[in-house]
Every structure is written in structure tokens, then in C-alpha cells.
Motif scaffolding. Structure first.
Motif, PDB file in Angstrom:
ATOM      1  N   UNK A   1       0.748  -1.176  -0.509  1.00 30.72           N
ATOM      2  CA  UNK A   1       0.126  -0.343  -0.028  1.00 30.72           C
ATOM      3  C   UNK A   1       0.799   1.288  -0.218  1.00 30.72           C
ATOM      4  N   UNK A   2       2.343   0.957   0.144  1.00 28.83           N
ATOM      5  CA  UNK A   2       3.188   2.245   0.723  1.00 28.83           C
ATOM      6  C   UNK A   2       3.477   2.635  -0.536  1.00 28.83           C
ATOM      7  N   UNK A   3       3.719   1.751  -1.973  1.00 27.65           N
ATOM      8  CA  UNK A   3       4.272   1.824  -3.084  1.00 27.65           C
ATOM      9  C   UNK A   3       4.570   3.331  -3.773  1.00 27.65           C
ATOM     10  N   UNK A   4       4.762   4.170  -4.214  1.00 29.12           N
ATOM     11  CA  UNK A   4       4.884   4.979  -4.984  1.00 29.12           C
ATOM     12  C   UNK A   4       5.690   4.948  -6.475  1.00 29.12           C
ATOM     13  N   UNK A   5       5.325   6.244  -7.233  1.00 29.15           N
ATOM     14  CA  UNK A   5       6.058   5.998  -8.365  1.00 29.15           C
ATOM     15  C   UNK A   5       7.574   5.675  -8.691  1.00 29.15           C
ATOM     16  N   UNK A   6       8.329   6.145  -7.665  1.00 32.22           N
ATOM     17  CA  UNK A   6       9.793   6.278  -7.695  1.00 32.22           C
ATOM     18  C   UNK A   6      10.400   4.222  -7.480  1.00 32.22           C
TER      19      UNK A   6
END
Length: 301
Positions: free
Chosen positions: A62-67
Motif C-alpha cells: 500500500x506504500x508503493x510510490x511512483x519512484x
């Protein structure tokens, strides 16, 4: 011992464990390929690794970002293409020759890192890389291998370059991305790409036995999930050059497991190769006791 040295020691320890696991992977892969084609084997092992990590660290997804996605996809592409070029290349060259050519990634890493990040490694890294390269050469050399490069040899050299790029890319992104997230993304991408290529080029496997199932589980749980996670964590605290040299001991452990489990002969070449690789690690880690400040890449860079 200060914090930085403790982190470096920790990184070296889990990277060495990674090499031990991958050494055992030689035996597991050989057994697995008896009934499963390469791309399907890759799909199974990385699917297991992806599902296992995702289920354990579900909250992190749930914490995955674009980076995170960007870094994971780049590292994953290098991982998939390295495995694939190695597998395809083996159809046109010998295993012993491929082992030697793949081992050249140890030499490529510091130069690739220098080219990309303009960070020149210290002299001991070059000494270690040189000794490790010679060690792998001696360890894997078998009489009668020629020097002419065929299609398989060129694909294997491409594989070595891609492995080197994977190490450098992992070292770069692992500094700012959670190692678990980075591992999950690259496993997922590699599994999907492997399945696509398997469906296009390979027949669906229909025959399984206990040895095959054990091999797939070992490759999925240990060689993929645990080992690559350990590599990613280790590279968070040490340099790409040190990583390449430590991981080169995979050849040593692969030889040991082959002798014990597959009853391969232990030769003088194997002993000399193991010793040279061990000395290469000492060169990088201890700098032979000389107090010289490195001018290039460090774990914090």
C-alpha cells in the motif's frame, strides 16, 4: 567498531549467504530443467518469490510510490534479460565456457559504475576484481575450450553485462527504496515477462516428480525470494564493486555443492580458483592492512 563498519560487515555477511544459496541453485536448476523448460522454470520460481514476499509484507504494498515502481521495473528488466540471455545462450555454447564468460560481470561492475556515476573505485577494488576474475577463470576452465566467440558466447557476454547492470542498478535504487518493495516489484515483473515468453516459445510442462518440485521450491523460496532480498538489503549498506566480488563466490559454493551432491571431481584448478577468489575478498575487505583512503565509491554514495 563504529556504525558504518558494522553495517558493512552485516552487508558482507548476508551477501555471502546469498552466494551460498545461489551455489546450491546450480544443482536445483540442473534438476529442474530435466522436466521444465527455462522460461516456465523462471516463471515458477519468481512467482513463488513474488507471492511469498507479497503475502508476508502485504502492508508495504500500500506504500508503493511512483519512484518505487520506476526503480523496481528498471532492476526487474535487468534481472529478466540477464536470466533470459543466459538461458538462450546455453543452447549454443558449453556450460563450462558460459560459467567463465558470465563471471566477467565481476570485472564489468566497477567500470560500469564508473561510467554511469563517475565514481572511480579504489585500487584495492581493482586488485580484488582482477584476482576474482582470474579465480573464476581457473575455477571454471576445462581443457579443449576454444577462444572463438559464437552466438552463445556473445549472448553470455550480454548476460554478464546485464548482471553487472543489475548489481549497479540495485545498489543505486536500494539506497532510497525499501529493499522488500524493490524485490517484490522486480520479482513480479520477471514472473510476468517469463510467462509471456514461455507461452509463446515453450510447451506447457506436464511431467513432475519430487525432485522437480523440490528444485522449483528451492529456486523460488531460497534462490529467488531470500537470496535476492538479501542482495538488495546488503547493497543498501555497501558498494556495487564489493557486492560483485562477494557474489562471485557463488562459483566456489556451486563447485562445492556439485562435488558433494552431484559427485563432480574436485580438481587442482578448483582449489586454486577458490583460493584466488578468497584472496580477492580479503583485498577489498582488509586492504591488506594498509591505511589508504578510497577515492571512489563507498557504501553511502
Amino acid at each position: 567498531m563504529d556504525k558504518e563498519k558494522k553495517q558493512d560487515l552485516f552487508a558482507m555477511s548476508i551477501l555471502l549467504i546469498t552466494s551460498v544459496i545461489w551455489g546450491g541453485g546450480f544443482v536445483a536448476t540442473r534438476n529442474g530443467l530435466d522436466h521444465i523448460k527455462p522460461f516456465y522454470l523462471q516463471f515458477l520460481r519468481f512467482s513463488i518469490a513474488f507471492l511469498l514476499l507479497s503475502s508476508i509484507f502485504f502492508k508495504k504494498l500500500k506504500q508503493i510510490t511512483k519512484e518505487d515502481l520506476k526503480g523496481g521495473l528498471i532492476v526487474g528488466i535487468f534481472l529478466f534479460t540477464a536470466f533470459s540471455s543466459q538461458t538462450i545462450g546455453l543452447q549454443y555454447t558449453t556450460p563450462s565456457k558460459q560459467a567463465f564468460l558470465t563471471g566477467t560481470n565481476v570485472v564489468m561492475v566497477p567500470f560500469l559504475y564508473w561510467f554511469v556515476f563517475k565514481k572511480k573505485p579504489d585500487i584495492f577494488s581493482y586488485i580484488g576484481v582482477f584476482l576474482s576474475f582470474i579465480g573464476i577463470t581457473v575455477l571454471t576452465y576445462e581443457g579443449g575450450v576454444g577462444i572463438n566467440l559464437n552466438l552463445g558466447d556473445m549472448l553470455t557476454l550480454l548476460c554478464a553485462l546485464l548482471y553487472a547492470a543489475h548489481i549497479v542498478a540495485t545498489g543505486h535504487f536500494a539506497k532510497n527504496i525499501d529493499p522488500v518493495i524493490l524485490s517484490i516489484i522486480q520479482f513480479g515483473l520477471t514472473a510476468v515477462l517469463s510467462l509471456i515468453f514461455a507461452l509463446i516459445f515453450e510447451p506447457v510442462p506436464t511431467v513432475y516428480n519430487k525432485t522437480t518440485v523440490f528444485s522449483v521450491l528451492y529456486l523460488g523460496v531460497f534462490s529467488s525470494c531470500i537470496a535476492f532480498l538479501f542482495q538488495t538489503i546488503g547493497q543498501k549498506y555497501t558498494s556495487s564493486t564489493k557486492t560483485a566480488i562477494i557474489l562471485s563466490t557463488e562459483s566456489v559454493f556451486g563447485t562445492i555443492f556439485s562435488v558433494i551432491l552431484l559427485h563432480d571431481k574436485f580438481t587442482l584448478n578448483m582449489f586454486i580458483g577458490c583460493m584466488l577468489i578468497f584472496i580477492s575478498i580479503l583485498a577489498v575487505e582488509t586492504k591488506f592492512g594498509l591505511k589508504i583512503e578510497p577515492k571512489g565509491e563507498t557504501a553511502s554514495e
